[in-house]
Design a protein around this motif. Structure first.
Motif, PDB file in Angstrom:
ATOM      1  N   PHE A 655      36.380  37.394  30.588  1.00  0.00           N
ATOM      2  CA  PHE A 655      36.300  37.128  32.571  1.00  0.00           C
ATOM      3  C   PHE A 655      35.969  37.443  33.115  1.00  0.00           C
ATOM      4  CE2 PHE A 655      41.138  36.701  30.432  1.00  0.00           C
ATOM      5  CZ  PHE A 655      41.814  35.790  30.576  1.00  0.00           C
ATOM      6  N   ILE A 656      35.307  37.011  34.464  1.00  0.00           N
ATOM      7  CA  ILE A 656      34.909  37.158  34.959  1.00  0.00           C
ATOM      8  C   ILE A 656      36.077  36.831  36.787  1.00  0.00           C
ATOM      9  CG2 ILE A 656      32.670  36.714  36.885  1.00  0.00           C
ATOM     10  CD1 ILE A 656      31.381  35.903  34.384  1.00  0.00           C
ATOM     11  N   PHE A 657      35.731  38.083  37.555  1.00  0.00           N
ATOM     12  CA  PHE A 657      36.142  38.142  39.078  1.00  0.00           C
ATOM     13  C   PHE A 657      35.567  38.330  39.350  1.00  0.00           C
ATOM     14  CE2 PHE A 657      40.182  39.142  35.637  1.00  0.00           C
ATOM     15  CZ  PHE A 657      41.236  37.810  35.637  1.00  0.00           C
ATOM     16  N   TRP A 658      35.489  37.306  40.448  1.00  0.00           N
ATOM     17  CA  TRP A 658      34.144  36.991  40.700  1.00  0.00           C
ATOM     18  C   TRP A 658      34.702  37.467  42.709  1.00  0.00           C
ATOM     19  CZ3 TRP A 658      29.198  36.332  39.645  1.00  0.00           C
ATOM     20  CH2 TRP A 658      29.169  34.908  38.522  1.00  0.00           C
ATOM     21  N   ASN A 659      33.524  38.937  42.807  1.00  0.00           N
ATOM     22  CA  ASN A 659      34.081  39.119  44.029  1.00  0.00           C
ATOM     23  C   ASN A 659      34.615  38.329  45.277  1.00  0.00           C
ATOM     24  OD1 ASN A 659      34.869  40.828  46.766  1.00  0.00           O
ATOM     25  ND2 ASN A 659      34.029  42.562  45.188  1.00  0.00           N
ATOM     26  N   GLN A 660      35.114  37.885  46.141  1.00  0.00           N
ATOM     27  CA  GLN A 660      35.321  37.040  47.703  1.00  0.00           C
ATOM     28  C   GLN A 660      34.937  38.342  48.662  1.00  0.00           C
ATOM     29  OE1 GLN A 660      35.377  33.276  46.543  1.00  0.00           O
ATOM     30  NE2 GLN A 660      34.791  34.954  44.687  1.00  0.00           N
ATOM     31  N   MET A 661      35.376  39.141  48.682  1.00  0.00           N
ATOM     32  CA  MET A 661      35.473  39.658  50.293  1.00  0.00           C
ATOM     33  C   MET A 661      33.423  40.561  49.889  1.00  0.00           C
ATOM     34  SD  MET A 661      38.904  42.111  49.467  1.00  0.00           S
ATOM     35  CE  MET A 661      37.944  43.316  47.683  1.00  0.00           C
TER      36      MET A 661
END
Length: 672
Positions: A655-661
């Protein structure tokens, strides 16, 4: 009839210590019966949330034999009237079950619990019996007559499997071992009887096999016992120490109530009798934090490690996991750099950790892969569409995690690992011959390093990198890393967890240690650095998360925190901890606690708060509940937006968890 506790979904993340009387008004389904409910005042089970707890009365429970059973508050006192004693049948049937109780047994008592108990033709009982008597903590195939006297008792054979739910191990656990056929599958005992080789003689509780000493019960004192009967395996843990597992003789088909036993001449006191049905297993509806966007790169287990680096020389980071690299910026195309094969939960994958760097100096990023201990260098073929050449650069690494940092201050990263004899060491290449075996620099005495838990950072503030593990820290000499052993400073940082973070948690100017306590058990904590007038450094432990019996930050509880990373995710200038569960660390077995718990990935935000213990607190936020972690993962800004993204690989895939912050939009601040 037994009263059962049916916990709502939110309770699985909560600790039992905080479950007050009001809880029962909302989340308990009560069947009015002769055994009634009692508030959870006992020390709750560490390793599971029960769906049954013994109540405040046993007046109507079935009794066999000669014993008195009296309930007072949360404590059950049993006293035998003769040597054979008696049996209390709890009217709640189980097949696969986890059982827990605390018990106080006098020196002359005979105690135990019968699981999967079934009625015999004459009104007696038959099942899997766990003896809890001083000098005899073991499991048996037991038959009891209607008068409560034993008819037969046969000690169960030892299971040969270690990482399995089936006693004979993965090599022979195919269709022949599946229960339920009209022609029953053989039990372990029957297979041994048919074997041409005679079974090894059994000595005491150990069957003649090497292993730990027998489990012991403390007479005239309180003890804890945790028993798991699952498939044809029996696991017993007494006072926190697990014994050798055994194999049932019921072809995995036994089913029936839990039965408590007391015999001998002394009384036994029980409290906190509780159980959990292991047959139901919950896969939660997938959730991802609103602060992240999930991208699944593949669906299968290829590795327990992940990294990022520019593999194809286009200026965009790519993702490395297992035998693949996934090409950015879309990460929808992947290529093999080594031979690929997928794995299942019953098989250990090859890849444990991965790192990227241009080791050959040709401008192309290479890959380090740790494959079940040896460390390999894969040399980038400069864009050619083929598998890469592999070199064994560290033949004798034995750790399950490694750390990749510039340790000696030469502006190039080295790899920290555990070497033969339990030594802490790091390795670095000869720049002129990077594919040759790397030079190993041993910094510790033998026996001080373990497979889990290590970190690199400046502990004493002298500007040089020090090395930390669960037993303490090694101070880099003032003259530099050199060839000599480093000075060791003992400290208790747990039993060995994941990568350890070293940074100033509470803002007092001293670097602290943040770590998982045990890779295959429970626990997260941070250790506040203290320094006395003479400059002596010590650490004060502040717990973040324990087990199901403790109060945990955010009421979050998960086991097997085998991998962690540290990065500033919210842009407040303070590193945070990212950590999760390595699902099925020892395959699909009960060797580790709560093996079927959700495969979670959490972000623990570091918040400096003068009102909190130690001046800081860790606030958890679920990133995802169906990804988990492996042995190592990487946090890196993949798309250049200034926010650190997370790449993980494990049982659930990559997985990649794309940081939205984005930092410009983040207004999270420390608590004033």
């Amino acid at each position: 009839m037994i009263v059962s506790l049916r916990y709502c979904k939110c309770i699985s993340a909560c600790t039992l210590r905080n479950m007050k009387t009001s809880m029962f008004k909302t989340v308990v389904s009560v069947s009015f019966a002769s055994v009634s409910l009692v508030p959870l005042l006992f020390t709750a089970p560490r390793n599971f949330v029960p769906d049954f707890v013994l109540g405040s009365s046993v007046a109507g429970a079935r009794r066999i034999g000669q014993a008195s059973w009296q309930m007072a508050g949360d404590e059950l006192t049993a006293a035998p009237r003769n040597g054979s004693g008696g049996w209390l049948v709890l009217d709640r049937a189980y097949q696969d079950v986890q059982f827990y109780t605390e018990f106080h047994c006098s020196a002359s008592c005979d105690a135990g619990v019968l699981l999967r108990s079934e009625k015999t033709g004459d009104g007696g009982l038959h099942g899997v019996y766990v003896s809890l008597t001083d000098g005899d903590v073991d499991s048996y195939d037991l038959t009891v007559g209607p008068d409560g006297k034993e008819v037969s008792r046969k000690r169960l054979d030892r299971a040969t499997a270690q990482f399995s739910r089936i006693a004979v191990g993965p090599s022979t656990s195919g269709s022949a071992r599946v229960p339920g056929f009209a022609e029953p599958a053989p039990t372990v005992a029957e297979e041994k009887e048919e074997s041409s080789k005679s079974a090894a003689p059994r000595s005491g509780a150990r069957n003649g096999r090497s292993g730990p000493p027998p489990l012991q019960v403390r007479a005239n004192d309180w003890n804890t016992v945790d028993v798991i009967v699952d498939m044809d395996m029996v696991w017993i843990t007494v006072n926190g120490r697990r014994g050798l597992n055994a194999a049932t003789n019921d072809r995995m088909m036994g089913y029936g109530p839990i039965v408590l036993h007391v015999g001998g001449t002394g009384e036994v006191r029980f409290k906190g009798v509780s159980a959990k049905d292991l047959n139901p297993k919950t896969e939660p509806q997938e959730r991802t934090s609103s602060h992240f966007r999930a991208q699944r790169l593949n669906d299968f287990l290829y590795s327990w490690g992940a990294a990022a680096g520019d593999i194809n020389h286009d200026g965009v980071p790519d993702v490395i996991a297992g035998p693949f690299y996934f090409l950015g910026p879309k990460y929808t195309e992947h290529r093999e750099f080594t031979a690929a094969r997928s794995y299942g939960p019953a098989t250990f994958p090859d890849g444990l950790t991965y790192f990227t760097y241009d080791f050959t100096g040709d401008g192309w990023t290479d890959i380090i892969g740790v494959y079940s201990r040896p460390i390999y260098l894969y040399v980038n073929p400069q864009g050619q569409s083929r598998r890469w050449d592999r070199y064994n650069i560290v033949p004798n690494a034995i750790s399950e995690i490694e750390v990749f940092r510039d340790i000696d201050g030469d502006s190039r990263p080295e790899i920290l690992f555990v070497g033969p004899g339990g030594t802490m060491a790091y390795a670095k290449p000869d720049p002129a011959h990077p594919t040759a075996v790397w030079k190993v620099h041993t910094i510790s005495e033998p026996g001080l390093a373990a497979p889990h838990g290590m970190g690199v950072g400046d502990i004493n503030g002298d500007g040089r990198m020090d090395v930390v593990n669960s037993r303490g820290w090694w101070e880099q000499p003032s003259a530099g890393a050199g060839e000599d052993l480093w000075k060791f400073h003992p400290a208790d940082f747990g039993t060995g967890g994941a990568e350890m973070g070293i940074y100033d948690v509470n803002g007092d100017g001293r670097n602290d240690v943040v770590t998982a306590i045990a890779a295959h058990q429970w626990g997260l904590a941070w250790f506040e650095q203290k320094k006395d007038a003479g400059g002596e450094i010590s650490f004060v432990r502040h717990n973040i998360m324990g087990d199901f019996s403790t109060k945990n930050a955010g009421d979050v509880t998960f086991s097997e925190p085998h991998a962690a990373a540290f990065a500033d995710l919210d842009g407040d200038g303070i590193p945070d901890m990212i950590v999760g569960k390595r699902l099925f660390s020892h395959l699909e077995s009960h060797l580790d606690p709560d093996p079927y718990g959700p495969a979670v990935l959490y972000w623990y935000r570091t918040v400096r708060n003068p009102k909190a213990e130690g001046g800081a607190e860790f606030v958890p936020e679920l990133i995802n509940n169906r990804s988990g972690v492996g042995s190592q993962f990487q946090v890196k800004d993949l798309n250049g937006d200034g926010s650190s993204d997370i790449v993980v690989s494990g049982v659930k895939g990559t997985f990649i968890f794309w940081n939205q912050m984005h930092p410009s939009h983040s207004n999270r601040k420390s608590t004033e």
